[in-house]
Design a protein around this motif. Sequence first.
Motif, PDB file in Angstrom:
ATOM      1  N   LEU A 162      71.456 -17.717  -1.023  1.00 40.38           N
ATOM      2  CA  LEU A 162      71.758 -17.490   0.241  1.00 40.38           C
ATOM      3  C   LEU A 162      72.881 -16.672   0.554  1.00 40.38           C
ATOM      4  O   LEU A 162      73.066 -15.731   1.474  1.00 40.38           O
ATOM      5  CB  LEU A 162      71.755 -18.757   0.998  1.00 40.38           C
ATOM      6  CG  LEU A 162      70.493 -19.733   1.061  1.00 40.38           C
ATOM      7  CD1 LEU A 162      70.843 -21.043   1.676  1.00 40.38           C
ATOM      8  CD2 LEU A 162      69.571 -19.051   2.088  1.00 40.38           C
ATOM      9  N   LEU A 163      73.854 -16.933  -0.233  1.00 38.64           N
ATOM     10  CA  LEU A 163      75.246 -16.364  -0.183  1.00 38.64           C
ATOM     11  C   LEU A 163      74.880 -14.941  -0.615  1.00 38.64           C
ATOM     12  O   LEU A 163      75.486 -13.762   0.312  1.00 38.64           O
ATOM     13  CB  LEU A 163      76.125 -16.415  -1.064  1.00 38.64           C
ATOM     14  CG  LEU A 163      77.683 -15.769  -1.423  1.00 38.64           C
ATOM     15  CD1 LEU A 163      78.336 -16.073   0.009  1.00 38.64           C
ATOM     16  CD2 LEU A 163      78.378 -16.432  -2.282  1.00 38.64           C
ATOM     17  N   SER A 176      72.417 -21.930  -3.224  1.00 36.80           N
ATOM     18  CA  SER A 176      73.343 -21.502  -2.603  1.00 36.80           C
ATOM     19  C   SER A 176      73.922 -20.198  -3.006  1.00 36.80           C
ATOM     20  O   SER A 176      74.178 -19.254  -1.748  1.00 36.80           O
ATOM     21  CB  SER A 176      74.636 -22.314  -3.091  1.00 36.80           C
ATOM     22  OG  SER A 176      74.280 -23.747  -2.377  1.00 36.80           O
ATOM     23  N   GLY A 190      70.633 -26.608  -6.749  1.00 35.78           N
ATOM     24  CA  GLY A 190      70.991 -26.519  -5.469  1.00 35.78           C
ATOM     25  C   GLY A 190      72.167 -25.333  -5.433  1.00 35.78           C
ATOM     26  O   GLY A 190      72.247 -24.587  -4.541  1.00 35.78           O
ATOM     27  N   TRP A 191      72.953 -25.231  -6.577  1.00 33.24           N
ATOM     28  CA  TRP A 191      73.827 -23.945  -6.868  1.00 33.24           C
ATOM     29  C   TRP A 191      72.976 -22.718  -6.734  1.00 33.24           C
ATOM     30  O   TRP A 191      73.457 -21.697  -6.169  1.00 33.24           O
ATOM     31  CB  TRP A 191      74.544 -23.952  -8.080  1.00 33.24           C
ATOM     32  CG  TRP A 191      75.417 -25.260  -8.075  1.00 33.24           C
ATOM     33  CD1 TRP A 191      75.655 -26.458  -8.536  1.00 33.24           C
ATOM     34  CD2 TRP A 191      76.911 -25.095  -7.311  1.00 33.24           C
ATOM     35  NE1 TRP A 191      77.023 -27.109  -8.348  1.00 33.24           N
ATOM     36  CE2 TRP A 191      77.626 -26.162  -7.622  1.00 33.24           C
ATOM     37  CE3 TRP A 191      77.285 -23.888  -6.549  1.00 33.24           C
ATOM     38  CZ2 TRP A 191      78.718 -26.598  -6.989  1.00 33.24           C
ATOM     39  CZ3 TRP A 191      78.630 -24.168  -6.053  1.00 33.24           C
ATOM     40  CH2 TRP A 191      79.508 -25.427  -6.146  1.00 33.24           C
TER      41      TRP A 191
END
Length: 373
Positions: A309-310, A306, A302-303
């Motif tokens: 996307l960032l 994230s 999940g990281w």
Amino acid sequence: MQENIQFGGWPNCIRLSNKESEIIVTTDIGSRVARFGFIGKQNFFYLSPDDSGKTGGEAWRIYGGHRLWLAPEQIPRSYYPDNSRVNYSYNGQTLTLTQEKEVTTGIIKQLEITLSAHKNEVTVLHRVINDGPGAIELSIWALSAMAAGGCAIIPQEPYGEGDDFLLPSRSLALWQYTKMNDPRWIWGDRYIQAKQDTAIVSEQKIGALNKQGWVAYRLGNEMLIKQFPFDAEAVYPDFGCNNEVYINGKFLEIETLGPLVTLLPAFAPLLLWPAASLVTVSNLCIMWCTSLPVFTFHGITGWDMSFFLLFMICMTFLRHRVLLPVAAVLIPVIAVSLHLYTATAADGRLHITMLSVGQAESMLVQLPDGSTM
């Protein structure tokens, strides 16, 4: 032996002969085989007396003899007139006849005729060349118009019964004008026979999938046997027929058909060669890539998503001259650093993760034992 003669009203015919049999073809029209038989005896082929010696014009004529057509039967494609002279060459064994290109289809028809020097046997190769702009679906259709008064013989499939013969063995096609109780048909256990009777003028026709590869015509006390190949993997026209018989009050036609194919234009190989070459080069590149070392990675978390996307948000919306390059370097470094000391635990399942950005794609695989690549 080969010689130029007059025959059937046409001044420019070619005669091939051996000690017993002869074959005569026309060059003023065609390509047509006007005669085949024993020397000095009957002609197995029918010749139309109304068309004898005629040439030129735009109307299609039956003429008779043996001819090459295109199946499935269509008007006007199948009935393109063959009223003009044909080119020919003879190499001492084989006579090659080449018809002019058909204006409406772009098709060029050829016959290669070889008469055996030692047997009463002739081999006819039928060739169709697509010299038009596009692909054409067709079947080679060889028609022999046989002299009146004879009987055609089509072999039945070998008889069988029981559990080994549960499926049908052949197809049989009927036309709108076919009458199975017509007296010219004889439906036997071993053969289907079709008699030509000049007293009956109505038309009859049947088609069959002839796996035995032969059909015969008995004329008086002589018999002509026409042999042709059968391809079990091919698709044939007219509900799967490679052999057909047509009857009217003047003659009987023995017709053989080749597989239904899509014939590409003659220039197609010029286009296919570069494409095939590119495929070959691509295959070589792929094979080279398979020899490279496999880079292994930890599974996607999940990281990771994230940070991804960032990263995309920063690259899309961030316009600061300093912050943009910092973010471009720092975010991937942090994401990779997290995997330096942590790994995704094995759970006994296969995980496949695909990432796609524009035209770029990547696939990460975690095997059941926890190893990744």
